[in-house]
Design an enzyme around this catalytic site. Structure first.
Site, short mmCIF file in Angstrom:
data_model
loop_
_atom_site.label_atom_id
_atom_site.label_comp_id
_atom_site.label_asym_id
_atom_site.label_seq_id
_atom_site.Cartn_x
_atom_site.Cartn_y
_atom_site.Cartn_z
N CYS A 46 0.76 -1.31 -0.10
CA CYS A 46 -0.05 0.10 0.04
C CYS A 46 0.79 1.41 -0.04
O CYS A 46 0.45 2.41 -0.51
CB CYS A 46 -0.94 0.10 1.17
N VAL A 83 7.30 -21.50 -6.43
CA VAL A 83 6.59 -22.80 -6.27
C VAL A 83 5.86 -23.00 -7.53
O VAL A 83 5.11 -21.97 -8.06
CB VAL A 83 5.48 -22.87 -4.99
N ASP A 287 -4.83 -11.67 -0.58
CA ASP A 287 -5.50 -11.29 -1.63
C ASP A 287 -5.81 -12.46 -2.65
O ASP A 287 -6.54 -12.28 -3.63
CB ASP A 287 -4.52 -10.36 -2.29
N ASN A 309 -3.17 -9.39 6.78
CA ASN A 309 -2.70 -9.67 8.16
C ASN A 309 -3.41 -10.21 9.03
O ASN A 309 -2.90 -11.12 9.76
CB ASN A 309 -2.19 -8.19 8.80
N TRP A 438 -22.41 18.26 16.13
CA TRP A 438 -22.89 17.08 15.35
C TRP A 438 -21.81 16.84 14.48
O TRP A 438 -21.73 17.49 13.44
CB TRP A 438 -24.22 17.54 14.79
N ARG A 446 -28.86 11.15 11.11
CA ARG A 446 -30.00 11.64 11.28
C ARG A 446 -30.92 11.82 10.15
O ARG A 446 -32.24 11.59 10.13
CB ARG A 446 -30.02 13.18 11.98
#
Length: 455
Positions: A46, A83, A287, A309, A438, A446
């Site tokens: 990332c 592999v 992933d 992770n 708020w 709301r």
């Protein structure tokens, strides 16, 4: 006699699993061998766009733990070793040392597949030409940085406008390139609803990026084996460098060839303990797997480092003789475009329709601080609530400093299946430098609760 744990993939899931298993079981009880075909291990993919942009000065800064540190802890880490074949019936894997050509079969008691994802490279003319880059690994990032530093021209085209594409476009601008972004979507960041994506487009255009939407790339024009332009049905965009930000697919070719179960996306299917279905001795995470969406109650492919992770911790606990499960995700992600912060969690309108849900959608405008406090910046919050029940379904936020991390409140509300009415009573922190009295998330709740009551 001890057991052997073989891990394919040396990034977030693979080495988290190996490290957790080692904490629980000593070297005399469990031998751990980790294979990876790349040059690096335990790194933050990332962070690659920020490395390209120059915020991170060195690849080493993105590496959490060096190969020497892993080996010192009793983990046999074998880099540049691919592999090439799995044999579940014989409980063994075949490896190929890239530098020497040596090949061998190695048996296992526990196999962990942490093969990650592969950048999508559609079969277009010129896609494999010199100058066309995917960005998934540190090796990819280094190759791109080398190309940018040696480029004779300063024209870059980014194909695709997802999170990676958008972040790479910003990085290229900061490197001094003239950037064109081409996407077949109506707006950038298709994981957002189009009205929220339009806010991202406005910010990108404001930083000098030429954004071409609703355009299908038909190929790359090349000359002497090198990319010279990206073509669409209507136009051609000159390019000295092309970055593919189309997205990724699970890297599960090995698993498919071995007959392991895959989902609709091509990701491996696992149980709650991250065991591959039907195979008690094979585990998978990160992933290369599909995850359970706690909002839509469906399996989805959501490749993110946060999940990877956690998967590794769960796998390592299981292999090490402990117990852990991974219940699922709500799909939380965030990014930035210069000073604009973008975040989302839960379902978009498109995903909610696909899941067969009926909903109310509200969008509110607010600020990240009290309106009278210096530096108050605008913020847009969009919220989806299920019709009749009022259950929160999704939230998207686009705004300036302090906007993105507010998505975590919504992520918790989604995980606990709160209604928007219940959210209005949340006791969130308040001080003028940090929030209006708020909070914008509560203002949206709301408005959504009112829409639910009115039916």
């Amino acid at each position: 006699m001890g057991q052997r744990m073989v891990v394919v993939g040396a990034d977030a899931t693979g080495l988290a699993a190996a490290s957790q298993a080692r904490r629980l079981r000593g070297a005399d009880e469990l031998e751990i061998v980790v294979f990876d075909k790349g040059n690096f291990a335990s790194y933050s993919a990332c962070g690659i766009p920020y490395w390209v942009a120059g915020d991170v000065t060195d690849a080493e800064d993105l590496i959490a733990r060096s190969p020497a540190e892993h080996r010192a802890r009793g983990i046999d880490l074998r880099l540049r070793t691919e592999v090439t074949e799995l044999d579940p019936a014989g409980r063994r894997v075949r490896s190929h040392v890239l530098d020497t050509g040596d090949r061998e079969w190695l048996s296992y008691d526990h196999l962990v597949l942490a093969t990650g994802a592969t950048p999508i490279r559609p079969p277009l003319p010129g896609i494999d030409a010199e100058g066309v880059y995917g960005v998934q690994t540190l090796d990819d990032g280094q190759a791109l940085i080398d190309a940018l530093e040696s480029a004779t021209g300063k024209r870059a085209v980014v194909v695709g406008a997802g999170y990676i594409g958008v972040e790479m476009a910003e990085a290229l601008v900061r490197r001094g390139f003239d950037v064109t972004m081409v996407t077949r979507a109506a707006e950038p960041m298709a994981t957002l609803d189009p009205d929220m994506g339009a806010l991202v487009r406005k910010a990108m255009v404001g930083m000098g990026i030429q954004l071409v939407c609703d355009a299908e790339v038909t190929g790359m024009r090349t000359e002497d084996g090198r990319v010279r332009a990206v073509t669409t049905a209507e136009n051609e965009y000159p390019a000295d460098v092309v970055v593919l930000g189309i997205g990724v697919r699970p890297a599960t070719d090995l698993a498919r060839d071995a007959g392991l179960p895959l989902g609709e996306s091509g990701g491996l299917l696992t149980d709650l303990a991250q065991r591959v279905r039907g195979h008690d001795d094979i585990w998978a995470g990160g992933d290369c797997v599909e995850v359970f969406d706690l909002v839509s109650d469906t399996l989805r492919y959501i490749p993110l480092g946060t999940h990877a992770n956690k998967h590794g911790q769960v796998i390592g606990s299981g292999v090490g003789g402990g117990y852990a499960t991974f219940p699922g995700v709500v799909g939380t992600a965030m990014s930035k475009v210069c000073e604009l912060e973008v975040a989302r969690t839960g379902l978009s309108e498109k995903a909610a329709h696909r899941a067969g849900l009926q909903f109310h959608s509200v969008t509110i405008e607010s600020t990240g601080r009290a309106g009278y406090f210096p530096g108050a910046q605008p913020m847009t919050v969009k919220m989806l609530a299920e019709r009749r029940t009022g259950r929160l379904l999704g939230v998207q936020i686009v705004g300036r400093e302090g906007s993105a991390k507010r998505i975590d409140v919504a992520a918790v509300a989604l995980t606990t299946r709160m209604t928007v009415e219940q959210m209005t009573a949340l006791d969130l922190g308040y001080a003028p430098p940090f929030s209006p009295v708020w909070d914008p998330v509560l203002v949206a709740a709301r408005a959504a609760a009112k829409a639910v009551r009115q039916g």
